[in-house]
Design a protein around this motif. Sequence first.
Motif, PDB file in Angstrom:
ATOM      1  N   GLY A 123      -2.421   0.441  -7.359  1.00 13.63           N
ATOM      2  CA  GLY A 123      -2.352   0.648  -5.926  1.00 13.63           C
ATOM      3  C   GLY A 123      -3.414   1.611  -5.433  1.00 13.63           C
ATOM      4  N   GLU A 124      -3.863   1.392  -4.192  1.00 13.97           N
ATOM      5  CA  GLU A 124      -4.855   2.246  -3.544  1.00 13.97           C
ATOM      6  C   GLU A 124      -4.168   3.273  -2.645  1.00 13.97           C
ATOM      7  N   LEU A 125      -4.779   4.454  -2.549  1.00 11.83           N
ATOM      8  CA  LEU A 125      -4.273   5.505  -1.660  1.00 11.83           C
ATOM      9  C   LEU A 125      -5.440   6.105  -0.889  1.00 11.83           C
ATOM     10  N   ASP A 126      -5.321   6.120   0.428  1.00 11.39           N
ATOM     11  CA  ASP A 126      -6.281   6.811   1.290  1.00 11.39           C
ATOM     12  C   ASP A 126      -5.839   8.258   1.428  1.00 11.39           C
ATOM     13  N   LEU A 127      -6.725   9.191   1.109  1.00  8.64           N
ATOM     14  CA  LEU A 127      -6.377  10.613   1.118  1.00  8.64           C
ATOM     15  C   LEU A 127      -7.280  11.383   2.064  1.00  8.64           C
ATOM     16  N   GLU A 128      -6.699  12.368   2.702  1.00  9.45           N
ATOM     17  CA  GLU A 128      -7.488  13.313   3.497  1.00  9.45           C
ATOM     18  C   GLU A 128      -6.909  14.711   3.309  1.00  9.45           C
ATOM     19  N   VAL A 129      -7.685  15.570   2.659  1.00 10.24           N
ATOM     20  CA  VAL A 129      -7.278  16.953   2.438  1.00 10.24           C
ATOM     21  C   VAL A 129      -7.585  17.751   3.700  1.00 10.24           C
ATOM     22  N   ARG A 130      -6.566  18.451   4.203  1.00 11.85           N
ATOM     23  CA  ARG A 130      -6.705  19.190   5.450  1.00 11.85           C
ATOM     24  C   ARG A 130      -6.928  20.671   5.191  1.00 11.85           C
ATOM     25  N   ASP A 131      -7.418  21.369   6.206  1.00 11.62           N
ATOM     26  CA  ASP A 131      -7.710  22.792   6.067  1.00 11.62           C
ATOM     27  C   ASP A 131      -6.463  23.658   6.130  1.00 11.62           C
ATOM     28  N   ASP A 132      -5.323  23.075   6.497  1.00 14.72           N
ATOM     29  CA  ASP A 132      -4.092  23.859   6.626  1.00 14.72           C
ATOM     30  C   ASP A 132      -3.219  23.796   5.375  1.00 14.72           C
ATOM     31  N   GLY A 133      -3.801  23.366   4.246  1.00 11.73           N
ATOM     32  CA  GLY A 133      -3.036  23.316   3.008  1.00 11.73           C
ATOM     33  C   GLY A 133      -2.129  22.118   2.890  1.00 11.73           C
ATOM     34  N   ARG A 134      -2.443  21.062   3.640  1.00 15.65           N
ATOM     35  CA  ARG A 134      -1.664  19.825   3.605  1.00 15.65           C
ATOM     36  C   ARG A 134      -2.601  18.676   3.233  1.00 15.65           C
ATOM     37  N   ILE A 135      -2.009  17.525   2.911  1.00 10.83           N
ATOM     38  CA  ILE A 135      -2.794  16.340   2.603  1.00 10.83           C
ATOM     39  C   ILE A 135      -2.170  15.128   3.285  1.00 10.83           C
ATOM     40  N   ASN A 136      -3.005  14.311   3.895  1.00 13.14           N
ATOM     41  CA  ASN A 136      -2.559  13.047   4.469  1.00 13.14           C
ATOM     42  C   ASN A 136      -2.724  11.954   3.420  1.00 13.14           C
ATOM     43  N   ILE A 137      -1.660  11.216   3.185  1.00 19.48           N
ATOM     44  CA  ILE A 137      -1.684  10.100   2.248  1.00 19.48           C
ATOM     45  C   ILE A 137      -1.303   8.846   3.029  1.00 19.48           C
ATOM     46  N   ALA A 138      -2.216   7.905   3.084  1.00 24.42           N
ATOM     47  CA  ALA A 138      -2.012   6.726   3.919  1.00 24.42           C
ATOM     48  C   ALA A 138      -1.878   5.474   3.064  1.00 24.42           C
ATOM     49  N   GLY A 139      -1.047   4.560   3.549  1.00 23.51           N
ATOM     50  CA  GLY A 139      -0.858   3.290   2.850  1.00 23.51           C
ATOM     51  C   GLY A 139      -0.050   2.327   3.695  1.00 23.51           C
ATOM     52  N   ASP A 140       0.042   1.112   3.214  1.00 25.64           N
ATOM     53  CA  ASP A 140       0.786   0.067   3.906  1.00 25.64           C
ATOM     54  C   ASP A 140       2.091  -0.201   3.162  1.00 25.64           C
ATOM     55  N   VAL A 141       2.951  -0.995   3.777  1.00 23.71           N
ATOM     56  CA  VAL A 141       4.262  -1.302   3.210  1.00 23.71           C
ATOM     57  C   VAL A 141       4.483  -2.807   3.226  1.00 23.71           C
ATOM     58  N   ALA A 142       5.004  -3.325   2.136  1.00 18.46           N
ATOM     59  CA  ALA A 142       5.395  -4.732   2.059  1.00 18.46           C
ATOM     60  C   ALA A 142       6.867  -4.805   1.678  1.00 18.46           C
ATOM     61  N   THR A 143       7.670  -5.462   2.495  1.00 16.02           N
ATOM     62  CA  THR A 143       9.087  -5.614   2.203  1.00 16.02           C
ATOM     63  C   THR A 143       9.283  -6.735   1.178  1.00 16.02           C
ATOM     64  N   VAL A 144       9.955  -6.413   0.078  1.00 16.49           N
ATOM     65  CA  VAL A 144      10.171  -7.399  -0.991  1.00 16.49           C
ATOM     66  C   VAL A 144      11.641  -7.753  -1.146  1.00 16.49           C
ATOM     67  N   LEU A 145      12.542  -6.947  -0.557  1.00 17.88           N
ATOM     68  CA  LEU A 145      13.966  -7.199  -0.709  1.00 17.88           C
ATOM     69  C   LEU A 145      14.710  -6.614   0.470  1.00 17.88           C
ATOM     70  N   GLN A 146      15.671  -7.368   0.976  1.00 17.55           N
ATOM     71  CA  GLN A 146      16.491  -6.890   2.079  1.00 17.55           C
ATOM     72  C   GLN A 146      17.933  -7.350   1.856  1.00 17.55           C
ATOM     73  N   GLY A 147      18.873  -6.428   2.061  1.00 11.68           N
ATOM     74  CA  GLY A 147      20.269  -6.795   1.834  1.00 11.68           C
ATOM     75  C   GLY A 147      21.189  -5.657   2.188  1.00 11.68           C
ATOM     76  N   PHE A 148      22.429  -5.707   1.683  1.00 14.69           N
ATOM     77  CA  PHE A 148      23.449  -4.714   1.986  1.00 14.69           C
ATOM     78  C   PHE A 148      24.048  -4.199   0.687  1.00 14.69           C
ATOM     79  N   ILE A 149      24.351  -2.905   0.669  1.00 12.63           N
ATOM     80  CA  ILE A 149      25.104  -2.300  -0.428  1.00 12.63           C
ATOM     81  C   ILE A 149      26.415  -1.791   0.136  1.00 12.63           C
ATOM     82  N   ARG A 150      27.528  -2.306  -0.345  1.00 15.26           N
ATOM     83  CA  ARG A 150      28.848  -1.886   0.135  1.00 15.26           C
ATOM     84  C   ARG A 150      29.453  -0.918  -0.865  1.00 15.26           C
ATOM     85  N   LEU A 151      29.838   0.253  -0.370  1.00 11.44           N
ATOM     86  CA  LEU A 151      30.409   1.288  -1.228  1.00 11.44           C
ATOM     87  C   LEU A 151      31.888   1.443  -0.973  1.00 11.44           C
TER      88      LEU A 151
END
Length: 241
Positions: free
Chosen positions: A213-241
């Motif tokens: 997998g690829e990750l787009d990164l941007e290191v910021r001057d405030d001690g944080r990092i932006n990590i960017a990416g996309d999402v693909a849904t592979v499963l959808q359903g319900f869990i009953r507890l």
Amino acid sequence: MKNLFNQTSAQRFICDSYTRTRFRLRWFTPTMEINLCGHATLASAAVLFQYKNNVNPAVVFETRSGDLGVSKRKEGYIMDFPLNPPTKEVNYTFMNKPAAVGNHPVQEVLLSHDTKKLMIRLSDSCERSFSLTSLKVDPVALLNGDSSGRVRGVIVTMKGEQRFDFYSRYFAPWAGIPEDPVTGSAHTVLGSYWSDVLGKKKMLAYQCSSRGGELDLEVRDDGRINIAGDVATVLQGFIRL
């Protein structure tokens, strides 16, 4: 009464999820609760935006690692994570190196004390296809390789080529994960290190597990990092507890 309360709480969450900007979030591997997880954070935000139709441009998750923001971009999402700079380990005696990288030459070893992630940088003379992609790591040998309790995950990385700034793989048998396919939390360490080495704030990384997998990164001057990416849904359903 219990069922009625649960139903009311669920209905309240469904209603609030359209407009709320703050949510609580915890992560669990098969064996333990962990402090930071990129994929699950990204997936949680995607569910809120895509399936709960949250109307805000960004949401914030309250977690063990503090507030983590996720905002929409034109394609995918941007996660606002803490940066975890590693420090160089001169006396490298607490981990069995061959268990992690075999006989491949090592250029540098560092440890992120906050995350307990050990980072091993392979020599620039190594080839990705031979040294990193084809690396075979025995999770049991890796697990038994540290007797200090200082390590809870191992990052193996090397300098990139062509369009990628660096490559990596991540192993965490201490958390019940022999190898993680793509790891946002590991890139809070990697991003800090490679930004200093390469003199770059914006980087494109590739985690070369079997899935990859690829990750787009941007290191910021405030001690944080932006990590960017996309999402693909592979499963959808319900869990009953």
